[in-house]
Design a protein around this motif. Structure first.
Motif, PDB file in Angstrom:
ATOM      1  N   GLU A  55      -2.958  -0.009  -4.001  1.00 15.02           N
ATOM      2  CA  GLU A  55      -3.023  -1.246  -3.268  1.00 15.02           C
ATOM      3  C   GLU A  55      -1.607  -0.658  -4.614  1.00 15.02           C
ATOM      4  O   GLU A  55      -2.013  -0.926  -6.542  1.00 15.02           O
ATOM      5  CB  GLU A  55      -3.680  -2.288  -3.365  1.00 15.02           C
ATOM      6  CG  GLU A  55      -3.303  -3.212  -3.688  1.00 15.02           C
ATOM      7  CD  GLU A  55      -4.155  -5.147  -3.255  1.00 15.02           C
ATOM      8  OE1 GLU A  55      -4.891  -5.017  -4.763  1.00 15.02           O
ATOM      9  OE2 GLU A  55      -4.632  -5.109  -2.234  1.00 15.02           O
ATOM     10  N   ASP A  74      -6.933   1.117  -7.181  1.00 12.70           N
ATOM     11  CA  ASP A  74      -7.403   2.219  -6.342  1.00 12.70           C
ATOM     12  C   ASP A  74      -8.585   0.655  -4.947  1.00 12.70           C
ATOM     13  O   ASP A  74      -9.223   0.487  -6.284  1.00 12.70           O
ATOM     14  CB  ASP A  74      -8.670   3.563  -6.359  1.00 12.70           C
ATOM     15  CG  ASP A  74      -9.103   4.035  -5.707  1.00 12.70           C
ATOM     16  OD1 ASP A  74      -9.115   3.752  -4.266  1.00 12.70           O
ATOM     17  OD2 ASP A  74      -8.603   5.222  -5.190  1.00 12.70           O
ATOM     18  N   PRO A  75      -8.385   0.728  -4.101  1.00 10.76           N
ATOM     19  CA  PRO A  75      -9.282  -0.799  -2.869  1.00 10.76           C
ATOM     20  C   PRO A  75     -10.661   0.109  -3.705  1.00 10.76           C
ATOM     21  O   PRO A  75     -11.522  -1.181  -2.945  1.00 10.76           O
ATOM     22  CB  PRO A  75      -8.560  -1.060  -1.986  1.00 10.76           C
ATOM     23  CG  PRO A  75      -8.078   0.367  -1.889  1.00 10.76           C
ATOM     24  CD  PRO A  75      -7.281   1.008  -2.521  1.00 10.76           C
ATOM     25  N   GLU A  79       0.803  -1.427  -0.090  1.00 11.99           N
ATOM     26  CA  GLU A  79      -0.410  -0.110   0.128  1.00 11.99           C
ATOM     27  C   GLU A  79       1.012   1.465  -0.304  1.00 11.99           C
ATOM     28  O   GLU A  79       1.577   1.457   0.367  1.00 11.99           O
ATOM     29  CB  GLU A  79      -0.521  -0.128   0.991  1.00 11.99           C
ATOM     30  CG  GLU A  79      -1.624   1.428   0.832  1.00 11.99           C
ATOM     31  CD  GLU A  79      -2.822   0.756   2.309  1.00 11.99           C
ATOM     32  OE1 GLU A  79      -3.131   2.403   3.379  1.00 11.99           O
ATOM     33  OE2 GLU A  79      -3.220  -0.186   3.058  1.00 11.99           O
ATOM     34  N   THR A  80       0.541   2.160  -0.783  1.00 13.14           N
ATOM     35  CA  THR A  80       1.085   3.523  -1.277  1.00 13.14           C
ATOM     36  C   THR A  80       0.642   4.364  -1.391  1.00 13.14           C
ATOM     37  O   THR A  80      -0.614   3.582  -2.528  1.00 13.14           O
ATOM     38  CB  THR A  80       2.729   3.540  -1.593  1.00 13.14           C
ATOM     39  OG1 THR A  80       2.612   4.441  -1.761  1.00 13.14           O
ATOM     40  CG2 THR A  80       2.398   2.909  -3.100  1.00 13.14           C
TER      41      THR A  80
END
Length: 274
Positions: A143, A163-164, A138-139
């Motif tokens: 993801e 983008d989760p 994650e950053t």
């Protein structure tokens, strides 16, 4: 997810300095550029921004395009046109976390992360974070997954950014020939936007000392030499990956002028909302 193509060219860019070929002259006439490769990805939910590859044209790109400096970065491999922009971290950042693969390259004896760490050890503003290929991390609220591709003789990675919360997905092949491993293809598949290395059209393989490789059923080479995909190879891969939209990047000024500005070849400054 807002994606801005900061740099869409290969190692010399277009226009290439001191080049008067028709393609470079046409680029000057149109007022367009293909500087060395770099992509800015902004998370509009969090206000954070991720830089994928640090072009030597970093300063010019951020002065030219209306995007903010990144909060974090990902480096795909250690060739200078994807890495050397990290020197701009001096006096621009308090801290710039840089994500890269932990896999050790037999040729160099270092991972990409290790090379970044050793090359920029004089910059305490660069903080390197090691990641195993194919393991998501994650950053900037995204993801991100680094996937092995084929860019001999060095290890190189494509990148999937998702983008989760919204499901928006960006995939980048990285510098690669057509022989992308199946496990990497699975991670890169079904992107809203695919950025694919398509350095030259296939017909230029006849001018390469090694010709072309990975021919299709009609004999058209999908790899130029050993390191990059042809335009035809990149489009074939995009079709296999079922990308909703594809832009070709890492483009050389060797494209004949009548082909150099046709779709889906990208130029610097293109922006996409995913």
């Amino acid at each position: 997810m807002q994606v801005t193509l900061l740099g869409t060219g290969d190692t010399t860019g277009t226009p290439t300095p001191d080049c008067d070929c028709d393609t470079c002259e046409e680029a000057r006439s149109r007022g367009v550029e293909r500087s060395r490769f770099s992509v800015h990805v902004r998370n509009e939910r969090t206000g954070e921004a991720l830089l994928i590859d640090a072009s030597p044209d970093f300063r010019h790109q951020f002065l030219t395009h209306e995007v903010g400096l990144p909060d974090e970065a990902v480096i795909s491999h250690i060739h200078f046109d994807h890495l050397d922009g990290l020197g701009n971290a001096y006096r621009l950042f308090d801290d710039l976390p840089v994500h890269a693969a932990s896999e050790v390259d037999p040729l160099t004896g270092e991972s990409v992360a290790g090379t970044v760490r050793s090359k920029y050890d004089y910059l305490d503003r660069v903080t390197v974070r090691d990641h195993a290929p194919l393991e998501p991390f994650e950053t900037c609220g995204f993801e991100v997954t680094l996937v092995p591709v084929e860019h001999p003789p060095l290890l190189c990675y494509g990148v999937a950014v998702e983008d989760p919360e919204t499901g928006a997905k960006l995939s980048l092949t990285g510098d690669t020939n057509y022989d992308v491993p199946e496990v990497s293809r699975e991670v890169l598949a079904d992107a809203d936007l695919l950025l694919a290395d398509g350095i030259v059209p296939a017909h230029l393989c006849e001018h390469h000392p090694l010709g072309g490789d990975h021919h299709d059923e009609e004999g058209v080479p999908r790899t130029f030499g050993t390191k990059h995909m042809t335009r035809e190879g990149a489009l074939a891969l995009a079709d296999e990956l079922d990308a909703a939209e594809t832009r070709l990047v890492h483009l050389a000024h060797y494209y004949p002028v009548e082909e150099a500005f046709e779709e889906p070849l990208a130029v610097d400054g293109e922006q996409y909302e995913l």
